[in-house]
Design an enzyme around this catalytic site. Structure first.
Site, PDB file in Angstrom:
ATOM      1  N   SER A 126       1.014  -1.346   0.060  1.00  0.00           N
ATOM      2  CA  SER A 126      -0.158   0.001   0.053  1.00  0.00           C
ATOM      3  C   SER A 126       0.867   1.227  -0.200  1.00  0.00           C
ATOM      4  CB  SER A 126      -0.632   0.075   1.448  1.00  0.00           C
ATOM      5  OG  SER A 126      -1.600  -1.225   1.668  1.00  0.00           O
ATOM      6  N   HIS A 147      -1.827  -3.185  -6.618  1.00  0.00           N
ATOM      7  CA  HIS A 147      -2.328  -2.603  -5.251  1.00  0.00           C
ATOM      8  C   HIS A 147      -4.033  -3.017  -5.441  1.00  0.00           C
ATOM      9  CE1 HIS A 147      -3.982   0.572  -2.598  1.00  0.00           C
ATOM     10  NE2 HIS A 147      -3.209  -0.425  -1.713  1.00  0.00           N
ATOM     11  N   GLU A 159      -4.387  -1.023  -8.777  1.00  0.00           N
ATOM     12  CA  GLU A 159      -3.414  -0.135  -9.480  1.00  0.00           C
ATOM     13  C   GLU A 159      -2.098  -0.679  -9.677  1.00  0.00           C
ATOM     14  OE1 GLU A 159      -3.421   4.214  -7.020  1.00  0.00           O
ATOM     15  OE2 GLU A 159      -4.006   2.188  -5.684  1.00  0.00           O
ATOM     16  N   ASN A 197      -4.636   5.794  -2.569  1.00  0.00           N
ATOM     17  CA  ASN A 197      -4.468   6.303  -1.090  1.00  0.00           C
ATOM     18  C   ASN A 197      -3.884   7.740  -0.752  1.00  0.00           C
ATOM     19  OD1 ASN A 197      -5.300   4.190   0.333  1.00  0.00           O
ATOM     20  ND2 ASN A 197      -3.325   2.908   0.238  1.00  0.00           N
TER      21      ASN A 197
HETATM   22  N1  LIG Z   1      -6.037  -4.330   4.531  1.00  0.00           N
HETATM   23  C1  LIG Z   1      -6.046  -3.311   3.522  1.00  0.00           C
HETATM   24  O1  LIG Z   1      -7.108  -2.733   3.346  1.00  0.00           O
HETATM   25  C2  LIG Z   1      -4.989  -3.436   2.391  1.00  0.00           C
HETATM   26  C3  LIG Z   1      -5.477  -2.966   1.160  1.00  0.00           C
HETATM   27  C4  LIG Z   1      -4.247  -2.888   0.219  1.00  0.00           C
HETATM   28  C5  LIG Z   1      -3.137  -3.433   0.332  1.00  0.00           C
HETATM   29  N2  LIG Z   1      -2.682  -3.876   1.655  1.00  0.00           N
HETATM   30  C6  LIG Z   1      -1.586  -4.509   1.732  1.00  0.00           C
HETATM   31  O2  LIG Z   1      -1.455  -5.815   1.658  1.00  0.00           O
HETATM   32  C7  LIG Z   1      -0.540  -6.434   2.576  1.00  0.00           C
HETATM   33  C8  LIG Z   1      -1.088  -7.493   3.498  1.00  0.00           C
HETATM   34  O3  LIG Z   1      -2.174  -6.720   4.228  1.00  0.00           O
HETATM   35  P1  LIG Z   1      -3.140  -7.588   5.063  1.00  0.00           P
HETATM   36  O4  LIG Z   1      -4.233  -6.494   5.659  1.00  0.00           O
HETATM   37  O5  LIG Z   1      -3.599  -8.544   4.285  1.00  0.00           O
HETATM   38  O6  LIG Z   1      -2.379  -8.127   6.321  1.00  0.00           O
HETATM   39  P2  LIG Z   1      -2.659  -9.321   7.313  1.00  0.00           P
HETATM   40  O7  LIG Z   1      -1.889  -8.933   8.537  1.00  0.00           O
HETATM   41  O8  LIG Z   1      -4.012  -9.623   7.389  1.00  0.00           O
HETATM   42  O9  LIG Z   1      -1.958 -10.474   6.591  1.00  0.00           O
HETATM   43  C9  LIG Z   1      -0.605 -10.687   6.363  1.00  0.00           C
HETATM   44  C10 LIG Z   1      -0.603 -12.316   6.386  1.00  0.00           C
HETATM   45  O10 LIG Z   1       1.046 -12.511   5.989  1.00  0.00           O
HETATM   46  C11 LIG Z   1       1.581 -13.671   6.702  1.00  0.00           C
HETATM   47  N3  LIG Z   1       2.893 -13.499   6.452  1.00  0.00           N
HETATM   48  C12 LIG Z   1       3.715 -12.743   7.140  1.00  0.00           C
HETATM   49  N4  LIG Z   1       5.042 -12.871   6.712  1.00  0.00           N
HETATM   50  C13 LIG Z   1       4.896 -13.850   5.940  1.00  0.00           C
HETATM   51  C14 LIG Z   1       5.812 -14.882   4.976  1.00  0.00           C
HETATM   52  N5  LIG Z   1       7.293 -14.298   5.049  1.00  0.00           N
HETATM   53  N6  LIG Z   1       5.251 -15.831   4.303  1.00  0.00           N
HETATM   54  C15 LIG Z   1       4.163 -16.197   4.438  1.00  0.00           C
HETATM   55  N7  LIG Z   1       3.184 -15.546   5.064  1.00  0.00           N
HETATM   56  C16 LIG Z   1       3.717 -14.377   5.791  1.00  0.00           C
HETATM   57  C17 LIG Z   1       0.864 -13.522   7.960  1.00  0.00           C
HETATM   58  O11 LIG Z   1       0.885 -14.640   8.833  1.00  0.00           O
HETATM   59  C18 LIG Z   1      -0.383 -12.893   8.018  1.00  0.00           C
HETATM   60  O12 LIG Z   1      -1.602 -14.062   7.696  1.00  0.00           O
HETATM   61  C19 LIG Z   1       0.133  -5.417   3.228  1.00  0.00           C
HETATM   62  O13 LIG Z   1       1.295  -5.009   2.336  1.00  0.00           O
HETATM   63  C20 LIG Z   1      -0.808  -4.327   3.066  1.00  0.00           C
HETATM   64  O14 LIG Z   1      -0.211  -3.001   3.313  1.00  0.00           O
HETATM   65  C21 LIG Z   1      -3.609  -3.932   2.783  1.00  0.00           C
END
Ligand SMILES: NC(=O)c1ccc[n+]([C@@H]2O[C@H](COP(=O)([O-])OP(=O)(O)OC[C@H]3O[C@@H](n4cnc5c(N)ncnc54)[C@H](O)[C@@H]3O)[C@@H](O)[C@H]2O)c1
Length: 297
Positions: A126, A147, A159, A197
């Site tokens: 993000s 994204h 994106e 964002n």
């Molecule tokens: N939540 C949102 O609204 C949103 C929107 C767009 C983008 N993002 C981006 O998406 C990404 C994930 O966000 P999220 O909200 O799903 O996070 P989250 O915390 O819900 O999920 C992340 C997952 O990754 C796993 N993980 C961590 N390190 C790992 C590894 N090395 N190998 C395998 N699994 C691993 C964790 O156990 C966890 O289950 C981030 O970069 C975030 O910025 C989030």
């Protein structure tokens, strides 16, 4: 130089990270008829992610928005694992792990040893530079920023951002893949917050500040935004879905990079986090939630 995969030949997609976004992206890809390997390094998180995919598809069927045979096929095409080695067959790997440059760069480094020389690598960051994440890979020309918006199965836009070393053919192939799974794409510069964002975070913070200032209630501000600005949901409904901890983290990272006070999270965000009211995931945020039903398509 190794070729980038032909997007029409993509059959198997790895999704790394089974959290909010990874489970949503796995839903999108499985629903589109491709094989999905969902990976997490935490067994519990993997089980919860797989359950989220199933619950979303079930609810889509119960709402009459998805034929049950499409759900059944999607669930058959979905595998969950903690073994990165299974990504040897992946044509595309979508990384959706924690928002941390070193962790993401490390994950792409680990994929170098596993994946084929034509595999496309997508990072769902993000706020972080695609170029810095891609630097962890020996193949930065095949690393593309994609994204997704949350919730990924409901929001059509993705994106697409090229890092400094990303090959134009990798960007084109990524866009074609995203169209295949039903997404609309926009290209954006590899810059903090991309397009969405850069608008959304200051807007949400302004809505929180309006609430703090007593301009309206949670309900009235949400209604004003949906009714007058025609957003599909109000800012507080959306913040409850995203989670206030995530909103704070994204706001702070953008604030640190852009030094624009509109990105600084207002005090109410901190207070709600201290109170444990993060949104849907804790049963209470700006609104209260009596159950944790999945959203339907
Ligand atoms: N939540 C949102 O609204 C949103 C929107 C767009 C983008 N993002 C981006 O998406 C990404 C994930 O966000 P999220 O909200 O799903 O996070 P989250 O915390 O819900 O999920 C992340 C997952 O990754 C796993 N993980 C961590 N390190 C790992 C590894 N090395 N190998 C395998 N699994 C691993 C964790 O156990 C966890 O289950 C981030 O970069 C975030 O910025 C989030």
């Amino acid at each position: 130089m190794e070729p980038v995969i032909d997007p029409a030949a993509i059959t198997t997609v790895g999704v790394l990270g089974a959290g909010t976004m990874g489970s949503g992206i796995a839903t999108v890809v499985a629903r589109a008829g491709l094989e999905v390997i969902l990976i997490d390094n935490d067994d519990g998180a993997l089980a919860r992610g797989l359950e989220k995919v199933r619950a979303f598809l079930d609810r889509s069927v119960s709402l009459g928005k998805l034929p049950s045979r499409t759900r059944d096929a999607a669930l058959r095409s979905l595998r969950g694992t903690t073994d990165l080695g299974l990504l040897a067959d992946a044509d595309v790997v979508v990384e959706a792990i924690v928002e941390d440059t070193a962790a993401k760069a490390g994950a792409f480094g680990a994929l170098d040893d596993v994946c084929r020389p034509s595999t496309l690598f997508h990072t769902n960051t993000s706020t972080l530079p695609v170029t810095a994440i891609a630097a962890g890979s020996k193949h930065p020309r095949r690393v593309v920023g994609t994204h997704y918006c949350n919730p990924a199965p409901l929001m059509s836009l993705v994106e697409v951002a090229a890092g400094r070393r990303t090959a134009p053919e990798a960007v084109a192939a990524s866009e074609a893949f995203l169209r295949r799974v039903g997404k609309t794409t926009v290209r954006t510069k590899d810059t903090p917050g991309f397009i969405v964002n850069r608008f959304l975070i200051p807007f949400e913070n302004d809505c929180i500040r309006a609430l703090e200032a007593g301009l309206g209630t949670v309900e009235s501000i949400d209604l004003a935004v949906t009714g007058a600005l025609r957003h599909p949901m109000g800012p507080f409904t959306l913040l409850d879905i995203v989670g206030l901890d995530i909103h704070r983290a994204v706001s702070l990272r953008l604030y640190e990079q852009l030094r624009d006070p509109r990105f600084a999270p207002p005090p109410l965000v901190e207070a709600m986090i201290s109170a444990g009211t993060l949104g849907r995931k804790t049963g209470r945020g700006f609104y209260g939630y009596s159950d944790d039903r999945a959203f339907g398509a």
